[in-house]
Design a protein around this motif. Structure first.
Motif, mmCIF file in Angstrom:
data_model
loop_
_atom_site.group_PDB
_atom_site.id
_atom_site.type_symbol
_atom_site.label_atom_id
_atom_site.label_comp_id
_atom_site.label_asym_id
_atom_site.label_seq_id
_atom_site.Cartn_x
_atom_site.Cartn_y
_atom_site.Cartn_z
ATOM 1 N N LEU A 138 21.730 -2.654 -87.030
ATOM 2 C CA LEU A 138 20.524 -1.845 -87.174
ATOM 3 C C LEU A 138 19.538 -2.187 -86.063
ATOM 4 N N GLY A 139 19.003 -1.138 -85.427
ATOM 5 C CA GLY A 139 18.099 -1.350 -84.311
ATOM 6 C C GLY A 139 16.915 -0.413 -84.335
ATOM 7 N N VAL A 140 15.894 -0.765 -83.559
ATOM 8 C CA VAL A 140 14.708 0.078 -83.404
ATOM 9 C C VAL A 140 14.455 0.326 -81.926
ATOM 10 N N SER A 141 13.851 1.457 -81.650
ATOM 11 C CA SER A 141 13.463 1.825 -80.288
ATOM 12 C C SER A 141 11.968 1.572 -80.127
ATOM 13 N N VAL A 142 11.604 0.837 -79.078
ATOM 14 C CA VAL A 142 10.204 0.469 -78.827
ATOM 15 C C VAL A 142 9.870 0.782 -77.373
ATOM 16 N N GLU A 143 8.920 1.668 -77.156
ATOM 17 C CA GLU A 143 8.611 2.112 -75.800
ATOM 18 C C GLU A 143 7.395 1.452 -75.173
ATOM 19 N N HIS A 192 3.836 0.353 -80.202
ATOM 20 C CA HIS A 192 4.885 0.612 -81.183
ATOM 21 C C HIS A 192 5.738 -0.617 -81.498
ATOM 22 N N LYS A 193 5.275 -1.802 -81.118
ATOM 23 C CA LYS A 193 6.093 -2.980 -81.388
ATOM 24 C C LYS A 193 6.051 -3.418 -82.854
ATOM 25 N N GLY A 194 5.236 -2.745 -83.662
ATOM 26 C CA GLY A 194 5.279 -2.971 -85.107
ATOM 27 C C GLY A 194 6.651 -2.635 -85.687
ATOM 28 N N ARG A 195 7.403 -1.774 -84.974
ATOM 29 C CA ARG A 195 8.758 -1.457 -85.425
ATOM 30 C C ARG A 195 9.640 -2.704 -85.444
ATOM 31 N N ILE A 196 9.348 -3.646 -84.548
ATOM 32 C CA ILE A 196 10.118 -4.884 -84.515
ATOM 33 C C ILE A 196 9.902 -5.673 -85.801
ATOM 34 N N GLU A 197 8.670 -5.707 -86.274
ATOM 35 C CA GLU A 197 8.381 -6.412 -87.522
ATOM 36 C C GLU A 197 9.129 -5.788 -88.684
ATOM 37 N N SER A 247 19.692 -9.248 -91.935
ATOM 38 C CA SER A 247 20.852 -8.937 -91.101
ATOM 39 C C SER A 247 20.904 -9.906 -89.931
ATOM 40 N N ASP A 248 22.106 -10.222 -89.478
ATOM 41 C CA ASP A 248 22.284 -11.022 -88.274
ATOM 42 C C ASP A 248 22.512 -10.127 -87.060
ATOM 43 N N ALA A 249 22.538 -8.821 -87.286
ATOM 44 C CA ALA A 249 22.891 -7.873 -86.221
ATOM 45 C C ALA A 249 21.743 -6.908 -85.947
ATOM 46 N N ARG A 250 20.566 -7.462 -85.706
ATOM 47 C CA ARG A 250 19.404 -6.641 -85.365
ATOM 48 C C ARG A 250 19.323 -6.478 -83.848
ATOM 49 N N PHE A 251 19.000 -5.270 -83.406
ATOM 50 C CA PHE A 251 18.849 -5.070 -81.965
ATOM 51 C C PHE A 251 17.675 -4.141 -81.666
ATOM 52 N N ILE A 252 17.197 -4.212 -80.426
ATOM 53 C CA ILE A 252 16.048 -3.410 -80.000
ATOM 54 C C ILE A 252 16.389 -2.699 -78.699
ATOM 55 N N SER A 253 16.046 -1.420 -78.631
ATOM 56 C CA SER A 253 16.158 -0.667 -77.389
ATOM 57 C C SER A 253 14.756 -0.434 -76.840
ATOM 58 N N PHE A 254 14.435 -1.112 -75.741
ATOM 59 C CA PHE A 254 13.173 -0.872 -75.034
ATOM 60 C C PHE A 254 13.454 0.175 -73.959
ATOM 61 N N GLU A 255 13.754 1.380 -74.424
ATOM 62 C CA GLU A 255 14.108 2.461 -73.496
ATOM 63 C C GLU A 255 13.703 3.805 -74.088
ATOM 64 N N PRO A 256 12.943 4.612 -73.375
ATOM 65 C CA PRO A 256 12.361 4.292 -72.072
ATOM 66 C C PRO A 256 11.200 3.309 -72.227
ATOM 67 N N LEU A 291 7.843 2.307 -71.312
ATOM 68 C CA LEU A 291 6.757 3.080 -70.718
ATOM 69 C C LEU A 291 5.497 2.267 -70.453
ATOM 70 N N GLY A 292 5.515 1.006 -70.834
ATOM 71 C CA GLY A 292 4.349 0.161 -70.631
ATOM 72 C C GLY A 292 4.690 -1.267 -70.986
ATOM 73 N N PRO A 293 3.803 -2.195 -70.695
ATOM 74 C CA PRO A 293 4.070 -3.591 -71.032
ATOM 75 C C PRO A 293 4.096 -3.782 -72.551
ATOM 76 N N ILE A 294 5.032 -4.587 -73.010
ATOM 77 C CA ILE A 294 5.108 -4.865 -74.443
ATOM 78 C C ILE A 294 4.114 -5.950 -74.827
ATOM 79 N N GLY A 295 3.825 -6.861 -73.892
ATOM 80 C CA GLY A 295 2.911 -7.957 -74.181
ATOM 81 C C GLY A 295 3.590 -9.052 -74.977
ATOM 82 N N LYS A 296 2.799 -9.903 -75.563
ATOM 83 C CA LYS A 296 3.339 -11.009 -76.350
ATOM 84 C C LYS A 296 4.151 -10.444 -77.506
ATOM 85 N N VAL A 297 5.362 -10.955 -77.684
ATOM 86 C CA VAL A 297 6.239 -10.392 -78.702
ATOM 87 C C VAL A 297 7.071 -11.485 -79.350
ATOM 88 N N ASP A 298 7.259 -11.379 -80.648
ATOM 89 C CA ASP A 298 8.095 -12.304 -81.411
ATOM 90 C C ASP A 298 9.463 -11.656 -81.589
#
Length: 258
Positions: free
Chosen positions: A134-139, A143-148, A155-164, A166-173
């Protein structure tokens, strides 16, 4: 419809749903919409309705007919957690994924809270089967609240697509994330990605021990800018979470030169 994929991080696509609606800036130049709308009004074509949401029940059984294990990107032409997809249809998609469990399924959404709520109910707060990624898309940072939301899924199989991207994500956990994919936008009107944004994500992945895959710079065409970031290709993949059946199939293909 299911078909061999040109996407670097998967083997095939499976679209039991097609069509979607925009919910953020990452959707502005949607490649799936651009492709589907080419065929609007062409009678008999699978996209004669353009990019309007459509369910394809006849496609639900497709993965069960694929006997050779593969990695399958689910709904490359839609979002499984769109609010207008009936819950019982999502159930049917998950039923298929659970039954044809020799494949890995990669489910990517922008509707992260709906995915979190659904899988919590389906698995009673327990773990998601390991072959369903299961993954989330974060542009961008907004929108990095989707990561939370993703981290709130067991799950041990979490993934994130930073595509496209479009800007700096900044500090992220990135705690509990197995894999991150970064890429720039491509196609007409593509918005440029700055090197600092991509490098920032690469370094964050190092801190959190996340496999890092740099897909492309983007531009007029997906490969216009190549794939080098900081002077190297980055092809990270979360091999530690790949089921043994998939690993065995990849080894067999390598032996046979495929």
């Amino acid at each position: 419809m299911a078909q061999k994929s040109e996407i670097e991080w998967t083997d095939a696509t499976w679209n039991p749903v097609t069509g979607c609606t925009k919910i953020g800036p990452g959707c502005d130049h949607c490649y799936a919409e651009r492709f589907a709308e080419r065929w609007r009004g062409v009678i008999g074509h699978s996209y004669e309705q353009g990019f309007e949401l459509r369910l394809w029940p006849a496609r639900l059984s497709q993965p069960a007919r694929w006997k050779k294990p593969r990695m399958i990107f689910v709904n490359s032409m839609s979002d499984l957690f769109h609010k207008n997809i009936p819950k019982d249809y999502i159930d049917a998609v998950f039923d298929t994924m659970e039954a044809a469990n020799w494949h890995v399924y990669q489910v990517l959404t922008k509707r992260s809270s709906l995915m979190r709520n659904y899988v919590r109910r389906r698995y009673n707060g327990g773990p998601v089967p390991s072959h369903i990624w299961l993954g989330v898309s974060v542009e961008d940072a907004a929108h990095k609240g989707r990561i939370e939301h993703l981290q709130q899924i067991k799950s041990d199989a979490r993934f994130i697509s930073f595509e496209p991207l479009l800007g700096p994500i900044g500090k992220v956990d990135l705690s509990g994330i197995a894999w991150a994919i970064v890429g720039g936008e491509s196609g007409p009107g593509a918005r440029p990605m700055e090197a600092a944004w991509a490098t920032q994500m690469r370094l964050a992945c190092e801190v959190y021990n996340v496999a890092f895959f740099f897909k492309q710079w983007g531009g007029a065409r997906p490969k216009s800018g190549g794939r080098l970031l900081d002077g190297a290709e980055w092809n990270g993949f979360p091999w530690q979470i790949v089921p043994k059946a998939i690993m065995a199939e990849l080894a067999n293909q390598a032996e046979n030169g495929k």
